[in-house]
Design a protein around this motif. Structure first.
Motif, PDB file in Angstrom:
ATOM      1  N   ARG A   1      62.335  49.967   5.688  1.00 19.33           N
ATOM      2  CA  ARG A   1      62.567  50.346   4.647  1.00 19.33           C
ATOM      3  C   ARG A   1      64.545  49.479   5.018  1.00 19.33           C
ATOM      4  O   ARG A   1      64.754  50.553   5.885  1.00 19.33           O
ATOM      5  N   ILE A   2      64.834  48.818   4.079  1.00 12.87           N
ATOM      6  CA  ILE A   2      66.431  48.127   4.433  1.00 12.87           C
ATOM      7  C   ILE A   2      67.327  48.717   3.487  1.00 12.87           C
ATOM      8  O   ILE A   2      68.263  48.441   3.439  1.00 12.87           O
ATOM      9  N   GLY A   3      66.842  49.672   2.058  1.00 12.20           N
ATOM     10  CA  GLY A   3      68.056  50.095   1.008  1.00 12.20           C
ATOM     11  C   GLY A   3      66.364  50.993  -0.098  1.00 12.20           C
ATOM     12  O   GLY A   3      65.335  51.143  -0.383  1.00 12.20           O
ATOM     13  N   LEU A   4      67.479  51.814  -0.272  1.00  9.94           N
ATOM     14  CA  LEU A   4      66.741  52.945  -0.866  1.00  9.94           C
ATOM     15  C   LEU A   4      67.585  52.810  -2.635  1.00  9.94           C
ATOM     16  O   LEU A   4      68.902  53.987  -1.855  1.00  9.94           O
ATOM     17  N   GLN A   5      67.652  52.852  -3.899  1.00  9.66           N
ATOM     18  CA  GLN A   5      68.515  53.196  -5.061  1.00  9.66           C
ATOM     19  C   GLN A   5      67.796  53.630  -5.788  1.00  9.66           C
ATOM     20  O   GLN A   5      66.592  53.392  -6.194  1.00  9.66           O
ATOM     21  N   THR A   6      68.432  54.936  -6.601  1.00 12.69           N
ATOM     22  CA  THR A   6      67.243  55.420  -7.819  1.00 12.69           C
ATOM     23  C   THR A   6      68.927  55.093  -8.846  1.00 12.69           C
ATOM     24  O   THR A   6      69.847  55.102  -9.130  1.00 12.69           O
ATOM     25  N   PHE A   7      68.050  55.245 -10.172  1.00  8.48           N
ATOM     26  CA  PHE A   7      68.495  54.457 -11.577  1.00  8.48           C
ATOM     27  C   PHE A   7      68.345  55.755 -12.332  1.00  8.48           C
ATOM     28  O   PHE A   7      67.087  55.944 -12.596  1.00  8.48           O
ATOM     29  N   GLU A   8      69.468  56.117 -12.872  1.00  5.29           N
ATOM     30  CA  GLU A   8      69.200  56.791 -14.844  1.00  5.29           C
ATOM     31  C   GLU A   8      69.499  55.963 -15.832  1.00  5.29           C
ATOM     32  O   GLU A   8      70.332  55.090 -16.254  1.00  5.29           O
ATOM     33  N   VAL A   9      68.019  55.913 -16.294  1.00  6.20           N
ATOM     34  CA  VAL A   9      68.009  54.922 -17.735  1.00  6.20           C
ATOM     35  C   VAL A   9      67.933  55.545 -19.020  1.00  6.20           C
ATOM     36  O   VAL A   9      66.981  56.768 -18.918  1.00  6.20           O
TER      37      VAL A   9
ATOM     38  N   ALA B   1      72.425  46.913   2.226  1.00  3.13           N
ATOM     39  CA  ALA B   1      70.614  46.600   3.079  1.00  3.13           C
ATOM     40  C   ALA B   1      71.143  46.717   4.423  1.00  3.13           C
ATOM     41  O   ALA B   1      72.217  46.561   4.691  1.00  3.13           O
ATOM     42  N   GLN B   2      70.647  47.723   4.413  1.00  3.48           N
ATOM     43  CA  GLN B   2      70.595  48.720   6.178  1.00  3.48           C
ATOM     44  C   GLN B   2      70.313  47.770   7.501  1.00  3.48           C
ATOM     45  O   GLN B   2      70.232  49.015   8.979  1.00  3.48           O
ATOM     46  N   ALA B   3      69.791  47.274   7.421  1.00  2.00           N
ATOM     47  CA  ALA B   3      69.057  46.286   8.659  1.00  2.00           C
ATOM     48  C   ALA B   3      69.065  45.439   8.499  1.00  2.00           C
ATOM     49  O   ALA B   3      69.642  44.365   7.812  1.00  2.00           O
ATOM     50  N   PRO B   4      68.881  44.257   9.627  1.00  2.31           N
ATOM     51  CA  PRO B   4      68.962  43.045   9.523  1.00  2.31           C
ATOM     52  C   PRO B   4      67.539  42.250   8.410  1.00  2.31           C
ATOM     53  O   PRO B   4      66.617  42.426   8.331  1.00  2.31           O
ATOM     54  N   ILE B   5      68.322  41.399   7.720  1.00  2.00           N
ATOM     55  CA  ILE B   5      66.632  40.690   6.723  1.00  2.00           C
ATOM     56  C   ILE B   5      65.950  39.884   7.417  1.00  2.00           C
ATOM     57  O   ILE B   5      67.243  38.851   8.108  1.00  2.00           O
ATOM     58  N   GLY B   6      64.779  40.234   7.858  1.00  2.00           N
ATOM     59  CA  GLY B   6      64.319  39.096   8.079  1.00  2.00           C
ATOM     60  C   GLY B   6      63.873  37.175   6.900  1.00  2.00           C
ATOM     61  O   GLY B   6      64.682  37.581   5.981  1.00  2.00           O
ATOM     62  N   PRO B   7      63.161  36.476   8.367  1.00  2.00           N
ATOM     63  CA  PRO B   7      63.566  35.400   7.269  1.00  2.00           C
ATOM     64  C   PRO B   7      62.248  34.872   6.091  1.00  2.00           C
ATOM     65  O   PRO B   7      62.133  34.516   5.200  1.00  2.00           O
ATOM     66  N   SER B   8      61.735  36.305   6.222  1.00  2.00           N
ATOM     67  CA  SER B   8      60.285  36.399   5.669  1.00  2.00           C
ATOM     68  C   SER B   8      61.013  37.242   4.019  1.00  2.00           C
ATOM     69  O   SER B   8      60.575  36.633   2.978  1.00  2.00           O
ATOM     70  N   GLY B   9      62.449  37.105   3.657  1.00  2.00           N
ATOM     71  CA  GLY B   9      62.609  37.848   2.611  1.00  2.00           C
ATOM     72  C   GLY B   9      62.636  39.401   2.862  1.00  2.00           C
ATOM     73  O   GLY B   9      62.236  39.986   3.205  1.00  2.00           O
ATOM     74  N   ILE B  10      62.214  39.635   1.346  1.00  2.00           N
ATOM     75  CA  ILE B  10      61.967  41.743   0.585  1.00  2.00           C
ATOM     76  C   ILE B  10      61.572  41.565  -0.205  1.00  2.00           C
ATOM     77  O   ILE B  10      60.623  40.304  -0.427  1.00  2.00           O
ATOM     78  N   GLU B  11      60.672  42.439  -0.138  1.00  2.00           N
ATOM     79  CA  GLU B  11      59.749  42.618  -1.262  1.00  2.00           C
ATOM     80  C   GLU B  11      60.741  44.672  -2.086  1.00  2.00           C
ATOM     81  O   GLU B  11      61.333  45.016  -1.488  1.00  2.00           O
ATOM     82  N   CYS B  12      60.553  44.506  -3.324  1.00  2.00           N
ATOM     83  CA  CYS B  12      61.203  45.509  -4.187  1.00  2.00           C
ATOM     84  C   CYS B  12      59.859  46.156  -4.883  1.00  2.00           C
ATOM     85  O   CYS B  12      59.122  45.238  -4.964  1.00  2.00           O
ATOM     86  N   LYS B  13      59.930  48.037  -4.658  1.00  2.00           N
ATOM     87  CA  LYS B  13      59.471  48.223  -5.363  1.00  2.00           C
ATOM     88  C   LYS B  13      59.862  49.082  -5.919  1.00  2.00           C
ATOM     89  O   LYS B  13      60.831  50.228  -5.867  1.00  2.00           O
ATOM     90  N   ILE B  14      58.896  50.143  -7.149  1.00  2.00           N
ATOM     91  CA  ILE B  14      59.410  51.159  -7.443  1.00  2.00           C
ATOM     92  C   ILE B  14      58.767  52.494  -7.175  1.00  2.00           C
ATOM     93  O   ILE B  14      57.701  52.383  -6.844  1.00  2.00           O
ATOM     94  N   THR B  15      59.169  53.230  -6.916  1.00  2.00           N
ATOM     95  CA  THR B  15      58.524  54.144  -5.615  1.00  2.00           C
ATOM     96  C   THR B  15      58.551  55.772  -6.293  1.00  2.00           C
ATOM     97  O   THR B  15      57.720  56.532  -6.222  1.00  2.00           O
ATOM     98  N   LYS B  16      59.130  55.903  -7.462  1.00  2.00           N
ATOM     99  CA  LYS B  16      58.754  57.065  -8.018  1.00  2.00           C
ATOM    100  C   LYS B  16      59.780  57.179  -9.290  1.00  2.00           C
ATOM    101  O   LYS B  16      60.682  56.804  -9.663  1.00  2.00           O
ATOM    102  N   VAL B  17      59.306  57.552 -10.684  1.00  2.00           N
ATOM    103  CA  VAL B  17      59.819  57.992 -12.055  1.00  2.00           C
ATOM    104  C   VAL B  17      59.526  58.778 -12.581  1.00  2.00           C
ATOM    105  O   VAL B  17      58.888  59.491 -12.214  1.00  2.00           O
ATOM    106  N   ALA B  18      60.608  59.684 -12.627  1.00  2.00           N
ATOM    107  CA  ALA B  18      60.876  61.283 -13.377  1.00  2.00           C
ATOM    108  C   ALA B  18      61.225  60.609 -14.581  1.00  2.00           C
ATOM    109  O   ALA B  18      62.478  60.529 -15.615  1.00  2.00           O
TER     110      ALA B  18
END
Length: 140
Positions: free
Chosen positions: A103-111, A123-140
């Motif tokens: 994990r290099i980032g986490l953010q919660t949005f109020e929609v 981004a909290q860590a160096p980003i590797g050459p293969s890039g990043i992935e994003c996924k929704i981990t929680k919906v409330a």
């Protein structure tokens, strides 16, 4: 000699019901119950014209991320949409390094009132050459 009979019928000296005490007791019980009902209705959305269920929400969501990095520091721009049967959502998006899955980032949005959300997180860590992935981990 006179006889003494103790009755309560038509007796001015017997105990009478006290209407003020009964009224006070009814109000003392009914008022907190009414306030509790209003709080529950507010929490489930019944007072603002939208009724939400307390169970899981039905939704469809999509998220995209773009990274901007310089050396070991960077920012991630998150954008996405969510549609469903509720009028408001809390969406948590996790940003991972694609190679290490760290994990290099986490953010919660109020929609609320819209179906789009967008923001930038560090981004909290160096980003590797293969890039990043994003996924929704929680919906409330």
């Amino acid at each position: 000699m006179p006889t003494h009979e103790w009755t309560m019928a038509g007796d001015d000296y017997g105990s009478r019901s006290r209407p003020r005490r009964k009224t006070f007791m009814v109000l003392a019980v009914a008022l907190p119950v009414l306030l509790g009902l209003l709080v529950v209705l507010y929490l489930v959305g019944g007072l603002d014209g939208t009724t939400r269920s307390l169970g899981p929400k039905n939704y469809s969501a999509h998220v995209e991320c773009q990274v901007n990095s310089a050396g070991s520091q960077g920012t991630v721009t998150v954008s996405g949409t969510i549609t469903g049967d509720a009028t408001r959502y809390s969406v948590t998006v996790e940003v991972l390094d694609a190679a290490s899955h760290q994990r290099i980032g986490l953010q919660t949005f109020e929609v609320r009132g819209t179906n789009a959300f967008e923001g930038t997180t560090a981004a909290q860590a160096p980003i590797g050459p293969s890039g990043i992935e994003c996924k929704i981990t929680k919906v409330a």
